[in-house]
Design a protein around this motif. Structure first.
Motif, PDB file in Angstrom:
ATOM      1  N   THR A 177       0.802  -1.224   0.000  1.00 15.11           N
ATOM      2  CA  THR A 177       0.000   0.000   0.000  1.00 15.11           C
ATOM      3  C   THR A 177       0.831   1.268   0.000  1.00 15.11           C
ATOM      4  O   THR A 177       0.298   2.346  -0.272  1.00 15.11           O
ATOM      5  N   GLY A 178       2.121   1.214   0.331  1.00 16.21           N
ATOM      6  CA  GLY A 178       2.926   2.428   0.341  1.00 16.21           C
ATOM      7  C   GLY A 178       4.136   2.284   1.242  1.00 16.21           C
ATOM      8  O   GLY A 178       4.503   1.163   1.647  1.00 16.21           O
ATOM      9  N   VAL A 179       4.787   3.404   1.535  1.00 11.79           N
ATOM     10  CA  VAL A 179       5.967   3.409   2.385  1.00 11.79           C
ATOM     11  C   VAL A 179       5.786   4.461   3.472  1.00 11.79           C
ATOM     12  O   VAL A 179       4.963   5.375   3.349  1.00 11.79           O
ATOM     13  N   ARG A 180       6.567   4.331   4.525  1.00 10.53           N
ATOM     14  CA  ARG A 180       6.567   5.283   5.629  1.00 10.53           C
ATOM     15  C   ARG A 180       7.969   5.355   6.204  1.00 10.53           C
ATOM     16  O   ARG A 180       8.810   4.461   5.958  1.00 10.53           O
ATOM     17  N   PRO A 181       8.285   6.395   6.966  1.00 10.07           N
ATOM     18  CA  PRO A 181       9.628   6.502   7.570  1.00 10.07           C
ATOM     19  C   PRO A 181       9.887   5.358   8.537  1.00 10.07           C
ATOM     20  O   PRO A 181       8.984   4.838   9.196  1.00 10.07           O
ATOM     21  N   TYR A 182      11.139   4.969   8.624  1.00  4.42           N
ATOM     22  CA  TYR A 182      11.555   3.882   9.505  1.00  4.42           C
ATOM     23  C   TYR A 182      11.367   4.272  10.964  1.00  4.42           C
ATOM     24  O   TYR A 182      11.643   5.412  11.360  1.00  4.42           O
ATOM     25  N   ASP A 186      11.323  -1.756  13.604  1.00  6.20           N
ATOM     26  CA  ASP A 186      10.902  -2.313  12.312  1.00  6.20           C
ATOM     27  C   ASP A 186      11.949  -3.292  11.809  1.00  6.20           C
ATOM     28  O   ASP A 186      13.160  -3.022  11.893  1.00  6.20           O
ATOM     29  N   THR A 196      14.296   4.481  -0.067  1.00  5.02           N
ATOM     30  CA  THR A 196      15.360   5.043   0.763  1.00  5.02           C
ATOM     31  C   THR A 196      16.345   5.844  -0.081  1.00  5.02           C
ATOM     32  O   THR A 196      16.759   6.946   0.290  1.00  5.02           O
ATOM     33  N   THR A 199      14.568   9.201  -1.257  1.00  2.39           N
ATOM     34  CA  THR A 199      14.262  10.208  -0.234  1.00  2.39           C
ATOM     35  C   THR A 199      15.465  10.575   0.628  1.00  2.39           C
ATOM     36  O   THR A 199      15.470  11.618   1.266  1.00  2.39           O
ATOM     37  N   MET A 203      13.168   4.154   4.617  1.00  2.00           N
ATOM     38  CA  MET A 203      11.731   4.039   4.401  1.00  2.00           C
ATOM     39  C   MET A 203      11.326   2.576   4.491  1.00  2.00           C
ATOM     40  O   MET A 203      12.063   1.687   4.042  1.00  2.00           O
ATOM     41  N   LYS A 205       8.350  -0.467   3.905  1.00  2.00           N
ATOM     42  CA  LYS A 205       7.172  -0.843   3.132  1.00  2.00           C
ATOM     43  C   LYS A 205       5.971  -1.052   4.055  1.00  2.00           C
ATOM     44  O   LYS A 205       6.113  -1.549   5.179  1.00  2.00           O
ATOM     45  N   GLN A 206       4.780  -0.699   3.556  1.00  2.00           N
ATOM     46  CA  GLN A 206       3.533  -0.925   4.282  1.00  2.00           C
ATOM     47  C   GLN A 206       2.646  -1.861   3.486  1.00  2.00           C
ATOM     48  O   GLN A 206       2.541  -1.740   2.261  1.00  2.00           O
TER      49      GLN A 206
END
Length: 382
Positions: A177-182, A186, A196, A199, A203, A205-206
């Motif tokens: 579904t997307g990525v978010r900051p570490y 995690d 990563t 940006t 990052m 994965k979600q």
């Protein structure tokens, strides 16, 4: 000379006698009251600001005006120890307005309306008083209190367990579904190295849920004859608080939550919300619960028959009630035969000292007292 003075004195007396009547007929009826509220929806304990303006649109002054009113039951004056009375004494020159700012606090669930107030107008000498009725048209919806999980924790744990087990069995772990900051903790294998590099920061994965979990929350407002004799307002507030508590927990598990009730809406809106996920759905439900009245538009059995036409096989149905009868028991059976797990939260037994929680296919709740066959039948065989 003396005759002119006498005529002047007589004219002055006539003017002083006629002036209050003129003000009463031509000036005072044009005085209006306007109210603005800082918010349309509020939670219990939240502060609101009421701006009350008295306007004189005429070309003549008003010597003295008094506005004395009581706030609706749902509001109280901030710092007034529960006091709800507000008073404004002022005077208005031609085409002038006076504004009073009242700091209030929401105290209980419901629709706070201020549709009518009494305005007192006095003449210059305070000898004559005119009483007018004004219509400010103020409205604030106070939502149910957001309470922590209490006696219904067993039911919540059961619902959360059903959702997680269903997802464990049916989940597709490959839905990206997307990525978010570490964040600390995690796993390294979930890092997206492409994101990563793009940006400049780690990052992760979600993955989203693929198992569609839908829960219908039903609020029953029907009462028995003996309950009407001792009906108390806190009853409906408690029911609404429990429904909102369940909705918050379920949306936190990313379940789709729908709502249906047999109570009427004080604002004339619909009493049904189609299932949806997210915090926005919780806010919609809180707003809807705040405007519910204590008057029913149908029986508990009618409510269950209505939801039986809206559910899909596999949907979970949670009934929050404090009343049971044989007809609603039969309607519960219809919903179960559609393949829907049914949970009943009986606040009537909770008020009487029992656990008050029944589960559709998971047996008796923890701490539940043994029941006779008649009690089990009255609760739908749960």
């Amino acid at each position: 000379m003396w005759l002119l003075l006498w005529l002047g004195f007589v004219m002055l007396l006539v003017g002083l006698w006629m002036a209050p009547n003129y003000w009463e007929r031509r000036i005072y009826p044009r005085i209006r009251v306007e109210v603005r509220v800082s918010r349309d929806y509020a939670d219990p304990g939240e502060e609101l600001e009421l701006r009350i303006k008295v306007v004189n649109p005429t070309r003549l002054p008003c010597p003295k005006i008094r506005l004395d009113f009581v706030l609706p039951d749902e509001l109280a004056v901030l710092g007034g120890g529960g006091d709800r009375r507000v008073r404004l004494d002022t005077y208005l020159l031609a085409r002038q307005s006076a504004e009073l700012i009242v700091s209030a606090v929401a105290v209980r669930r419901g629709v706070a309306r201020w549709n009518q107030a009494v305005l007192e107008c006095f003449d210059l000498f305070g000898l004559q008083r005119s009483i007018l009725t004004v219509y400010p048209q103020m409205q604030v919806v106070v939502r149910p209190a957001r309470v922590a999980a209490g006696s219904g924790r067993g039911l919540l744990n059961g619902l959360m367990g059903d959702i997680r087990v269903r997802r464990f069995i049916q989940e597709d772990p490959s839905l990206f579904t997307g990525v978010r900051p570490y964040a600390g903790g995690d796993p390294m294998k979930s890092i997206s190295w492409f994101a990563t590099a793009r940006t400049g920061g780690l990052m992760v994965k979600q993955f989203g849920h693929t198992a569609d979990v839908r829960v219908w929350l039903l609020l029953n407002g029907q009462m028995g004859t003996e309950q009407w004799a001792v009906a108390y307002r806190d009853r409906l507030d408690r029911l609404c608080e429990v429904v909102l508590q369940l909705a918050v927990q379920l949306t936190g598990e990313q379940a789709e939550v729908g709502f249906m009730t047999n109570l009427s809406d004080s604002l004339g809106g619909t009493t049904e919300l189609l299932p949806a996920a997210g915090l926005v759905q919780t806010e919609r439900l809180a707003n809807r619960l705040g405007s519910l009245s204590r008057y029913t538009a149908g029986s508990q059995a009618d409510l269950l028959r209505t939801v039986s036409r809206a559910v899909r096989p596999g949907d979970t149905v949670v009934l929050v009630t404090d009343y049971r009868d044989a007809e609603s028991t039969r309607s519960l059976g219809i919903v179960r035969r559609l393949g829907c797990p049914v949970h009943v939260m009986d606040l009537g037994q909770e008020r009487d000292g029992g656990a008050g929680i029944r589960r559709g296919h998971t047996g008796e709740a923890e701490g539940e007292h043994p029941r006779t066959r008649e009690e089990a039948l009255a609760n739908g065989g749960q």
